[in-house]
Design a protein around this motif. Structure first.
Motif, mmCIF file in Angstrom:
data_model
loop_
_atom_site.group_PDB
_atom_site.id
_atom_site.type_symbol
_atom_site.label_atom_id
_atom_site.label_comp_id
_atom_site.label_asym_id
_atom_site.label_seq_id
_atom_site.Cartn_x
_atom_site.Cartn_y
_atom_site.Cartn_z
ATOM 1 N N ASP A 1 0.986 -1.138 0.053
ATOM 2 C CA ASP A 1 -0.047 -0.159 0.034
ATOM 3 C C ASP A 1 0.922 1.133 0.030
ATOM 4 O O ASP A 1 0.593 2.052 -0.744
ATOM 5 N N ASP B 1 2.612 1.761 -3.305
ATOM 6 C CA ASP B 1 1.419 2.043 -4.262
ATOM 7 C C ASP B 1 1.232 3.638 -4.204
ATOM 8 O O ASP B 1 1.199 4.206 -5.459
ATOM 9 N N TYR C 1 0.260 -7.501 -6.039
ATOM 10 C CA TYR C 1 -0.759 -7.573 -5.182
ATOM 11 C C TYR C 1 -1.383 -9.216 -5.180
ATOM 12 O O TYR C 1 -1.877 -9.539 -4.389
ATOM 13 N N ARG D 1 -6.835 -4.062 -5.523
ATOM 14 C CA ARG D 1 -6.542 -2.929 -4.124
ATOM 15 C C ARG D 1 -7.847 -3.388 -3.307
ATOM 16 O O ARG D 1 -7.556 -3.349 -2.110
#
Length: 104
Positions: free
Chosen positions: A16, A19, A38, A94
């Motif tokens: 995260d 990202d 992911y 996500r």
């Protein structure tokens, strides 16, 4: 050995942060590379949860084993798609990661 929940949580948090930094800095990491990362993290979580439960003489479906520990079916579906079919979209991955974090 680090427990699966700890390792997976650390992986999801690191992912995260990477990202978000990528979005903010315009990093060279492609959407495809990020999606693969992911997908691998989610696959490792699902497999790590259900594999120890696979102790019967005949193999039981991942979906059934996941239900025994209340692992969301959506995570099993994303794992199945990433493993056997097409790589799910980045927004789908996500969202699945958010669901996984809530489950953990």
């Amino acid at each position: 050995r680090v427990p699966l929940a700890v390792e997976t949580t650390a992986t999801f948090v690191e992912l995260d942060l990477s990202d978000r930094a990528r979005d903010a800095a315009g990093c060279a990491l492609s959407d495809h590379s990020l999606s693969l990362t992911y997908a691998m993290a989610l696959t490792r979580l699902v497999n790590g949860v259900v594999d120890p439960l696979q102790q019967r003489a005949r193999a039981v479906s991942v979906q059934k084993l996941a239900a025994e520990v209340a692992l969301p079916a959506s995570l099993v579906a994303v794992r199945h798609e990433a493993t056997h079919n097409r790589l799910p979209s980045l927004p789908t991955l996500r969202l699945a990661t958010e669901q996984a974090m809530l489950w953990l």
